[in-house]
Design an enzyme around this catalytic site. Structure first.
Site, short mmCIF file in Angstrom:
data_model
loop_
_atom_site.label_atom_id
_atom_site.label_comp_id
_atom_site.label_asym_id
_atom_site.label_seq_id
_atom_site.Cartn_x
_atom_site.Cartn_y
_atom_site.Cartn_z
N VAL A 1 0.85 -1.19 0.00
CA VAL A 1 0.00 0.00 0.00
C VAL A 1 0.89 1.24 0.00
CG1 VAL A 1 -1.97 1.13 1.10
CG2 VAL A 1 -1.59 -1.31 1.50
N CYS A 2 0.64 2.12 -0.96
CA CYS A 2 1.23 3.45 -0.93
C CYS A 2 0.08 4.43 -1.12
CB CYS A 2 2.35 3.61 -1.96
SG CYS A 2 1.86 3.55 -3.69
N GLY A 3 0.35 5.67 -1.35
CA GLY A 3 -0.72 6.65 -1.45
C GLY A 3 -1.75 6.32 -2.51
#
Length: 149
Positions: A65-67
């Site tokens: 998960v990133c932005g």
């Protein structure tokens, strides 16, 4: 199932939510970080070790998960043997595994809500690769590209 999970600051809160949710469902979670919210961290520092753990079979599947989920997907796919995709819908979450042997689910912490992420993760984890001839043929082409560039 043993699941690896990783996030930078943009995905930290969703990672923590999913980690707790998956542990409550009985999964074993290997957390590759981040371990604290730090707006200066970089997603490759967490996603690359997760991707390597998938290839070495230290975890069965991964969630990054990133932005937006885009950066996590890009860097994960640089690791030979990883098939990562940014997923935003239920169909792709299971179809990616069934047809393409997806082994790393990428999500956007700033664009995917907790309940939607839960649904996507469930579809991803419950799916199994069919091994159909046409899918194997396509995967062989992907593997050849990884090997020969």
């Amino acid at each position: 199932m043993e699941i690896g999970i990783a996030a930078d600051h943009g995905g930290y809160e969703l990672k923590e939510f999913l980690k707790k949710y998956l542990e409550e469902k009985g999964h074993t979670i290997k957390d590759f970080g981040a371990f604290a919210l730090d707006n200066q961290d970089d997603y490759p520092d967490y996603v690359i070790p997760l991707a390597q753990a998938i290839v070495s079979q230290n975890v069965e599947r991964g969630i990054a998960v990133c932005g937006s989920g885009v950066g996590a997907s890009v860097v994960a796919n640089k690791v030979s043997g990883v098939r990562a995709a940014l997923i935003n819908d239920h169909f792709s979450a299971h179809q990616g595994v069934e047809d393409d042997d997806l082994n790393l689910l990428c999500l956007g912490g700033r664009v995917t809500g907790n309940m939607a992420a839960q649904e996507l993760v469930e579809a991803f984890l419950n799916a199994e690769f069919t091994g159909a001839e046409r899918h194997m043929r396509r995967l062989d082409k992907v593997k050849a590209l990884e090997k020969n560039g």
